[in-house]
Write an enzyme that holds these catalytic residues in place. Structure first.
Site, PDB file in Angstrom:
ATOM      1  N   SER A  52       4.447  11.944   5.026  1.00  0.00           N
ATOM      2  CA  SER A  52       5.087  13.491   4.139  1.00  0.00           C
ATOM      3  C   SER A  52       3.566  14.183   4.258  1.00  0.00           C
ATOM      4  O   SER A  52       2.413  13.649   4.766  1.00  0.00           O
ATOM      5  CB  SER A  52       5.024  13.007   2.756  1.00  0.00           C
ATOM      6  OG  SER A  52       5.422  14.452   2.025  1.00  0.00           O
ATOM      7  N   TYR A  92       3.172   8.207  -4.846  1.00  0.00           N
ATOM      8  CA  TYR A  92       3.530   9.079  -3.533  1.00  0.00           C
ATOM      9  C   TYR A  92       2.286   9.142  -2.817  1.00  0.00           C
ATOM     10  O   TYR A  92       2.609   8.662  -1.529  1.00  0.00           O
ATOM     11  CB  TYR A  92       4.321   9.794  -3.908  1.00  0.00           C
ATOM     12  CG  TYR A  92       5.208  11.178  -2.381  1.00  0.00           C
ATOM     13  CD1 TYR A  92       6.693   9.469  -2.585  1.00  0.00           C
ATOM     14  CD2 TYR A  92       5.096  11.460  -2.171  1.00  0.00           C
ATOM     15  CE1 TYR A  92       7.093  10.144  -1.250  1.00  0.00           C
ATOM     16  CE2 TYR A  92       5.740  12.811  -1.306  1.00  0.00           C
ATOM     17  CZ  TYR A  92       7.216  11.347  -0.934  1.00  0.00           C
ATOM     18  OH  TYR A  92       7.652  12.358   0.320  1.00  0.00           O
TER      19      TYR A  92
END
Ligand SMILES: NC(=O)c1ccc[n+]([C@@H]2O[C@H](COP(=O)([O-])OP(=O)(O)OC[C@H]3O[C@@H](n4cnc5c(N)ncnc54)[C@H](O)[C@@H]3O)[C@@H](O)[C@H]2O)c1
Length: 255
Positions: free
Chosen positions: A142, A155
């Protein structure tokens, strides 16, 4: 050009937005698919919606990628059905939450790390023995792997960790001609990102989607299909000398 004719591709998070978009595109290029996700009923619904009459061609397997016995079972079944594996798209993921350090729930941190990092490690560990020389592995990272946004403890840490895993795998597997890369999407116009933005919007008292669009030089979210196109590139021989690379597909958000 991106011919995957007859190639066996395993996709985790296969019932989700990016997994399914990649599945559709790889299938169009001739790939034979094994989709893994937590819930078989959700996989059935997703594949039937995406592939219609052709959904019967697609192997669907329920497994939690953070559970080693389940991963082993799903991978062995895939190898038995297809006789080997050419491509792994290790993509399953969850977001966790955003919280101040002192409030960040440790069990959420563990869970997010477990799905992304342990999950990608276990998938690699069990797929590689069945992977043909010249295969390709793509991890879903990401833009979060390049950032340090406040409160996104689990995350962001997990996505950074995947870069390390990708690099070790790339070097280890290079002698067999197996390439390992990661794709780093920016915010995508899908349910996963919408949930993040709804939560953020409430916290900051303005529209979370607009807030993200302002951080993206291209001024918009990406689409699942755009990410699938990058996955196809990394999975195919068109990226034949590319390994150990984190490919940004983020509209410039990391620049
Ligand atoms: N949507 C975005 O904006 C965005 C941006 C960057 C990266 N990503 C990453 O893309 C990947 C796919 O996300 P998405 O946007 O398609 O979201 P999604 O929620 O639509 O798909 C994720 C899928 O992973 C599955 N999953 C979750 N935990 C699992 C587990 N333990 N075992 C097996 N499957 C599991 C879910 O059931 C779901 O189907 C994730 O790794 C996410 O972190 C998404």
């Amino acid at each position: 050009m991106f011919d995957l004719d007859g190639k066996v591709c395993v996709i985790t998070g296969g019932a989700g937005s990016l997994g399914l978009a990649a599945a559709r595109l790889l299938h169009q290029q001739g790939a034979r698919l094994a989709l893994i996700d937590l819930d078989l009923a959700a996989l059935d619904t997703a594949t039937e919606a995406a592939f219609g009459a052709k959904s019967g061609d697609i192997l669907r397997l329920a497994a939690d990628v953070s559970d080693e016995a389940q991963v082993r079972r799903a991978v062995e079944r895939t190898a038995k059905v297809y006789g080997g594996i050419d491509v792994l798209f290790s993509n399953a993921g969850i977001f966790g939450t955003v919280a101040a350090l002192e409030d960040y729930p440790t069990e959420v941190f563990d869970k997010v790390m477990s799905v992304h990092v342990r999950g990608a490690f276990l998938m690699a560990k069990h797929v590689v023995p069945h992977m043909k020389n010249g295969g390709s592995m793509v991890l879903t990272s990401s833009v979060a792997a390049t950032r340090g946004d406040p409160g996104v403890y689990a995350y962001i840490t997990a996505k950074h960790a995947l870069t390390g895993l990708m690099r070790v795998l790339a070097k280890d597997l290079a002698p067999r001609g197996i390439r390992v890369n990661a794709i780093a999407p920016g915010p995508i116009d899908n349910g996963f990102q919408k949930r993040v933005e709804d939560g953020l919007g409430e916290a900051i008292g303005r529209d979370g989607t607009e807030f993200f669009d302002e951080m993206i030089p291209m001024g918009r979210h990406g689409s699942a299909e755009e990410i699938a196109a990058s996955v196809l590139y990394l999975a195919s021989a068109q990226s034949g000398f590319t390994t150990g690379h984190l490919l940004m597909a983020d509209g410039g958000m990391s620049v």
